[in-house]
Design an enzyme around this catalytic site. Sequence first.
Site, PDB file in Angstrom:
ATOM      1  N   VAL A   7       5.149  -0.244   2.927  1.00  0.00           N
ATOM      2  CA  VAL A   7       3.736  -0.371   3.659  1.00  0.00           C
ATOM      3  C   VAL A   7       3.059  -1.631   2.841  1.00  0.00           C
ATOM      4  O   VAL A   7       2.506  -1.632   2.129  1.00  0.00           O
ATOM      5  CB  VAL A   7       3.134   1.119   4.383  1.00  0.00           C
ATOM      6  CG1 VAL A   7       2.076   0.574   5.180  1.00  0.00           C
ATOM      7  CG2 VAL A   7       4.504   1.704   4.528  1.00  0.00           C
ATOM      8  N   ILE A  27       0.816  -1.002  -0.058  1.00  0.00           N
ATOM      9  CA  ILE A  27       0.169  -0.080   0.005  1.00  0.00           C
ATOM     10  C   ILE A  27       0.803   1.528  -0.356  1.00  0.00           C
ATOM     11  O   ILE A  27       0.027   1.758   0.440  1.00  0.00           O
ATOM     12  CB  ILE A  27      -0.901   0.149   1.659  1.00  0.00           C
ATOM     13  CG1 ILE A  27      -0.250  -0.266   2.411  1.00  0.00           C
ATOM     14  CG2 ILE A  27      -2.024  -1.322   0.845  1.00  0.00           C
ATOM     15  CD1 ILE A  27      -1.443  -0.078   3.506  1.00  0.00           C
ATOM     16  N   GLY A  28       2.220   0.815  -0.070  1.00  0.00           N
ATOM     17  CA  GLY A  28       3.030   2.476  -0.202  1.00  0.00           C
ATOM     18  C   GLY A  28       4.027   1.961   0.263  1.00  0.00           C
ATOM     19  O   GLY A  28       4.728   0.551   0.110  1.00  0.00           O
ATOM     20  N   ASP A  39       6.576  16.826  11.180  1.00  0.00           N
ATOM     21  CA  ASP A  39       6.381  16.652   9.684  1.00  0.00           C
ATOM     22  C   ASP A  39       5.138  16.350   9.068  1.00  0.00           C
ATOM     23  O   ASP A  39       4.329  15.590   8.406  1.00  0.00           O
ATOM     24  CB  ASP A  39       7.443  14.942   9.158  1.00  0.00           C
ATOM     25  CG  ASP A  39       7.524  15.281   8.057  1.00  0.00           C
ATOM     26  OD1 ASP A  39       7.323  16.676   7.213  1.00  0.00           O
ATOM     27  OD2 ASP A  39       7.373  14.486   7.195  1.00  0.00           O
ATOM     28  N   GLY A  45       8.175   4.085  -0.017  1.00  0.00           N
ATOM     29  CA  GLY A  45       9.457   5.167   0.541  1.00  0.00           C
ATOM     30  C   GLY A  45      10.597   5.107  -0.202  1.00  0.00           C
ATOM     31  O   GLY A  45      11.156   4.170  -0.279  1.00  0.00           O
ATOM     32  N   GLY A  46      12.102   5.845   0.209  1.00  0.00           N
ATOM     33  CA  GLY A  46      13.157   5.649  -0.268  1.00  0.00           C
ATOM     34  C   GLY A  46      13.659   4.483   0.937  1.00  0.00           C
ATOM     35  O   GLY A  46      14.614   4.205   0.270  1.00  0.00           O
ATOM     36  N   MET A  47      12.773   3.989   1.720  1.00  0.00           N
ATOM     37  CA  MET A  47      13.985   3.052   2.238  1.00  0.00           C
ATOM     38  C   MET A  47      12.480   1.988   3.135  1.00  0.00           C
ATOM     39  O   MET A  47      13.650   1.354   4.134  1.00  0.00           O
ATOM     40  CB  MET A  47      14.363   4.140   4.140  1.00  0.00           C
ATOM     41  CG  MET A  47      15.441   5.520   2.720  1.00  0.00           C
ATOM     42  SD  MET A  47      16.082   5.643   5.146  1.00  0.00           S
ATOM     43  CE  MET A  47      14.618   6.969   5.258  1.00  0.00           C
TER      44      MET A  47
END
Length: 409
Positions: free
Chosen positions: A25, A17-18, A137, A20-22
Amino acid sequence: MQARDRIGDRYELTYPIGRGGMGQVWAGFDERLDRPVAVKFLRQMEVPEDERETAVKRFRREARATARLDHPGVPVVHDLGEHGDDLYIVMQLVRGYVLADLIAEQEQLAVGEAASIAAQVCSVLAAAHSASLVHRDLKPQNLMITPAGVVKILDFGVAALLGPTEQSRLTATGHTLGTPAYIAPEQASGGAVGPGADLYALGCILFEMLTGTPPYEAKNAPDMLRRHMQSPIPVITEYRADVPDDLGHLIYCLLGKKPTDRPGTAEEVQQLLTPFLSEERQTSAEKSGGTEARADAWAGPNPVQGTAQELAELHQRAQELAEEERFVQAAEVLERALEPAQGVREVLDPQVVAVRLDLANLRMLAGNYRMARDDFEELARVLEQPGGDQSLGRQCREQARSCQVELGE
């Protein structure tokens, strides 16, 4: 990672579902407790070696920071562990709208709705700040609105403790944590960050909800940081005339260049927002029915293409799960299997009817009597049409009444 992988000997991954760079999910299921979860991974080998230690600390801190916050506006953390070279956090799977998507769809939110969302964010921030945590953030991509209209704040991954001995910034040399469009001037300059930075970000988000764009625009990140630190504070009533003057003044104060220029606490901001709250509690996300969205994140593409063979395979998979008494997970498999068949709900296709009947029974077994009742009643209406299975339709009516009894209605 692949679908059906098992993590920690209890969590089965269902679909991504997702990313990122690292890390990634995934939506998943807790096999022991038969509940949907989100599993967030940190792929250590994808992190530059000189940043790996910091990233691991930040990831563990996210789990602990989020777990400390007992608030309905924060996803519940269930577990923290290691899987091979990867770390993972198991969290509540949140469904709803990402605020960024809602803004993109609506362009400008109603004043009352924007104030209501901001007030709920303040409630979460008040709990976080009282626990000596600052998010650092906040942005529309980190705010979810559930179908019930509850706002949840995601990703405490850069949260910093506010205690006198631990004002940790957990940042690599030369890096500024936070998102440029919503970053407070003191954060942009690398200074000490406190609760005021979250209130500044909230001011940026409120401005964007009401106008469709953040308060500052720039061609690149360094220029954006300079604008936050040096550009005049925009007056929102010059961009949208129907914003009340008092609300415009509050947003102007939230965007103050110094923390001391802003309201003192999230509780104070919440009180100042009260006169502008919408009398109609329903949000745009509720009106449009909500969507499965990100769970830090959190949503997910529907991986089902809808062929008869795939429907049969998923039906078999749900039956296997049901035999293990994993009723909630089995029901979700059937829900996803039926999504491509929405256009034929009124058609008496035997395969679709069988899947829908199993879904209603699974929801009943899982204790979701209200949805099961609705499923049985809708099925009965379809089956009672000319050419339908009248006997099965009567059985569905009886099951619907049983659910009604369980609901005490």
